[in-house]
Design a protein around this motif. Sequence first.
Motif, PDB file in Angstrom:
ATOM      1  N   LEU A 164     -55.090 -58.722 -42.750  1.00 23.08           N
ATOM      2  CA  LEU A 164     -55.417 -57.884 -41.594  1.00 23.08           C
ATOM      3  C   LEU A 164     -56.897 -57.999 -41.240  1.00 23.08           C
ATOM      4  O   LEU A 164     -57.262 -58.106 -40.063  1.00 23.08           O
ATOM      5  CB  LEU A 164     -55.053 -56.431 -41.887  1.00 23.08           C
ATOM      6  N   ILE A 165     -57.745 -57.988 -42.248  1.00 22.96           N
ATOM      7  CA  ILE A 165     -59.187 -58.124 -42.002  1.00 22.96           C
ATOM      8  C   ILE A 165     -59.487 -59.474 -41.363  1.00 22.96           C
ATOM      9  O   ILE A 165     -60.271 -59.567 -40.406  1.00 22.96           O
ATOM     10  CB  ILE A 165     -59.970 -57.957 -43.319  1.00 22.96           C
ATOM     11  N   GLU A 166     -58.853 -60.526 -41.870  1.00 22.53           N
ATOM     12  CA  GLU A 166     -59.078 -61.865 -41.325  1.00 22.53           C
ATOM     13  C   GLU A 166     -58.635 -61.940 -39.866  1.00 22.53           C
ATOM     14  O   GLU A 166     -59.297 -62.571 -39.036  1.00 22.53           O
ATOM     15  CB  GLU A 166     -58.322 -62.899 -42.167  1.00 22.53           C
ATOM     16  N   GLY A 167     -57.522 -61.280 -39.547  1.00 20.61           N
ATOM     17  CA  GLY A 167     -57.054 -61.279 -38.166  1.00 20.61           C
ATOM     18  C   GLY A 167     -58.015 -60.563 -37.236  1.00 20.61           C
ATOM     19  O   GLY A 167     -58.318 -61.044 -36.133  1.00 20.61           O
ATOM     20  N   ILE A 168     -58.521 -59.416 -37.654  1.00 22.15           N
ATOM     21  CA  ILE A 168     -59.471 -58.671 -36.828  1.00 22.15           C
ATOM     22  C   ILE A 168     -60.784 -59.439 -36.705  1.00 22.15           C
ATOM     23  O   ILE A 168     -61.454 -59.401 -35.661  1.00 22.15           O
ATOM     24  CB  ILE A 168     -59.679 -57.262 -37.408  1.00 22.15           C
ATOM     25  N   ASN A 169     -61.142 -60.181 -37.747  1.00 26.49           N
ATOM     26  CA  ASN A 169     -62.356 -61.000 -37.673  1.00 26.49           C
ATOM     27  C   ASN A 169     -62.249 -62.086 -36.601  1.00 26.49           C
ATOM     28  O   ASN A 169     -63.268 -62.545 -36.069  1.00 26.49           O
ATOM     29  CB  ASN A 169     -62.650 -61.636 -39.032  1.00 26.49           C
ATOM     30  N   LEU A 170     -61.023 -62.510 -36.287  1.00 28.13           N
ATOM     31  CA  LEU A 170     -60.848 -63.474 -35.197  1.00 28.13           C
ATOM     32  C   LEU A 170     -61.255 -62.852 -33.865  1.00 28.13           C
ATOM     33  O   LEU A 170     -61.775 -63.534 -32.979  1.00 28.13           O
ATOM     34  CB  LEU A 170     -59.390 -63.939 -35.135  1.00 28.13           C
ATOM     35  N   HIS A 176     -64.649 -60.324 -28.758  1.00 24.75           N
ATOM     36  CA  HIS A 176     -63.974 -59.118 -28.272  1.00 24.75           C
ATOM     37  C   HIS A 176     -64.445 -57.868 -29.014  1.00 24.75           C
ATOM     38  O   HIS A 176     -64.299 -56.753 -28.508  1.00 24.75           O
ATOM     39  CB  HIS A 176     -62.462 -59.268 -28.407  1.00 24.75           C
ATOM     40  N   LEU A 177     -64.989 -58.058 -30.200  1.00 23.48           N
ATOM     41  CA  LEU A 177     -65.613 -56.976 -30.959  1.00 23.48           C
ATOM     42  C   LEU A 177     -67.032 -57.406 -31.314  1.00 23.48           C
ATOM     43  O   LEU A 177     -67.273 -58.587 -31.586  1.00 23.48           O
ATOM     44  CB  LEU A 177     -64.830 -56.679 -32.240  1.00 23.48           C
ATOM     45  N   PRO A 178     -67.983 -56.472 -31.340  1.00 18.72           N
ATOM     46  CA  PRO A 178     -69.375 -56.847 -31.601  1.00 18.72           C
ATOM     47  C   PRO A 178     -69.639 -57.225 -33.053  1.00 18.72           C
ATOM     48  O   PRO A 178     -70.567 -57.977 -33.349  1.00 18.72           O
ATOM     49  CB  PRO A 178     -70.151 -55.584 -31.210  1.00 18.72           C
ATOM     50  N   HIS A 179     -68.844 -56.689 -33.966  1.00 21.47           N
ATOM     51  CA  HIS A 179     -68.982 -56.959 -35.394  1.00 21.47           C
ATOM     52  C   HIS A 179     -67.731 -56.428 -36.082  1.00 21.47           C
ATOM     53  O   HIS A 179     -66.876 -55.804 -35.443  1.00 21.47           O
ATOM     54  CB  HIS A 179     -70.238 -56.284 -35.971  1.00 21.47           C
ATOM     55  N   SER A 180     -67.623 -56.655 -37.371  1.00 24.11           N
ATOM     56  CA  SER A 180     -66.464 -56.158 -38.107  1.00 24.11           C
ATOM     57  C   SER A 180     -66.494 -54.632 -38.154  1.00 24.11           C
ATOM     58  O   SER A 180     -67.570 -54.025 -38.219  1.00 24.11           O
ATOM     59  CB  SER A 180     -66.461 -56.715 -39.534  1.00 24.11           C
ATOM     60  N   PRO A 181     -65.332 -54.003 -38.119  1.00 22.18           N
ATOM     61  CA  PRO A 181     -65.296 -52.541 -38.202  1.00 22.18           C
ATOM     62  C   PRO A 181     -65.851 -52.026 -39.529  1.00 22.18           C
ATOM     63  O   PRO A 181     -65.884 -52.748 -40.530  1.00 22.18           O
ATOM     64  CB  PRO A 181     -63.795 -52.224 -38.080  1.00 22.18           C
ATOM     65  N   ASN A 182     -66.263 -50.788 -39.510  1.00 20.18           N
ATOM     66  CA  ASN A 182     -66.687 -50.083 -40.718  1.00 20.18           C
ATOM     67  C   ASN A 182     -65.427 -49.482 -41.352  1.00 20.18           C
ATOM     68  O   ASN A 182     -65.056 -48.346 -41.081  1.00 20.18           O
ATOM     69  CB  ASN A 182     -67.697 -48.987 -40.359  1.00 20.18           C
ATOM     70  N   TYR A 183     -64.762 -50.279 -42.182  1.00 16.72           N
ATOM     71  CA  TYR A 183     -63.472 -49.861 -42.717  1.00 16.72           C
ATOM     72  C   TYR A 183     -63.624 -48.734 -43.737  1.00 16.72           C
ATOM     73  O   TYR A 183     -64.383 -48.844 -44.699  1.00 16.72           O
ATOM     74  CB  TYR A 183     -62.763 -51.031 -43.393  1.00 16.72           C
TER      75      TYR A 183
END
Length: 299
Positions: A164-170, A176-183
């Motif tokens: 899931l993290i790898e997919g969101i990193n795409l 489309h996102l400025p950086h990775s979320p603060n999970y």
Amino acid sequence: MRLLRQKQAKNQTQLELEIGRPFELDRNAHLGGKSFYFFDFDDNVAYLSTPIVIFHKNTNEEKTISSGEFARENKNIGKTGRFADYFLNFDDIQGSFRHFRDKNFSLLDKIIRKKQVFLQDIEKALETKDYGWKAPSWNCFYHATFNRRPISIITARGHNQDTLIEGINLMVRDGHLPHSPNYLSIYPVSNPDVRIELGDKELKHSVPELKRAAIRESVEKAIQVYGYSPHHRFGMSDDDPKNVELVTEEMKELKRKYSDMSFFVIFTKENSFEKREILIPRKRRSPSTEPKPEQLGLF
């Protein structure tokens, strides 16, 4: 429970939320509170093409439906309507949700860098030009990511958390996102290891029950990581009515436990959403100890 907002989007892919580019502090930051965002993923953050497979009762013939169709029709499958003659198979390898699970790749698959279905579906969505893959809560997801709010992903999928993290990193890769979320937490609740972590040792709990447990664990983790504050705010968005029902029940329980904190449920639909604040009636007494009418505790 108080209905705060029912709003139509100007287009059918995103919520119309006023999100400014400047970094925004939490609403209750000056009081020591934080805002925590909990998201279902499919048809809530993103529309993906991952199919669900249903099987004909007589012929065992397979039919694929979208996750959106499943959210609307899952109560009717095998009972009534156009899917009355079909059933769900819960086998992780050959069953209805096999595309929502990670595959065990062989050494050759790893050498040629074969990708999990979730990653393939994310990339397929990102290739579209009209950004129609952005689901009703996308703007809220972007806002929370941009402002580094603690985010929990609570999804019915059964992938590994790293997938899931790898997919969101795409999405980050393509801008489309400025950086990775603060999970804060990631709960793909159909993953066997996650199910056990959530107390489902016999693997019998339903997805709504597992999501309810994941919300509870995420709230407790938020307090553990960020400390207790009566000014914390928690919100969960989901598009499945059955999930929303149990999410609401869990939020009520959490409100009873942490009465000074604020809890919200956002029911997302194809082109609109409803945001409801959870309020629990409280009985109050006057200084003379004479009973007063029951009233809502507003925070």
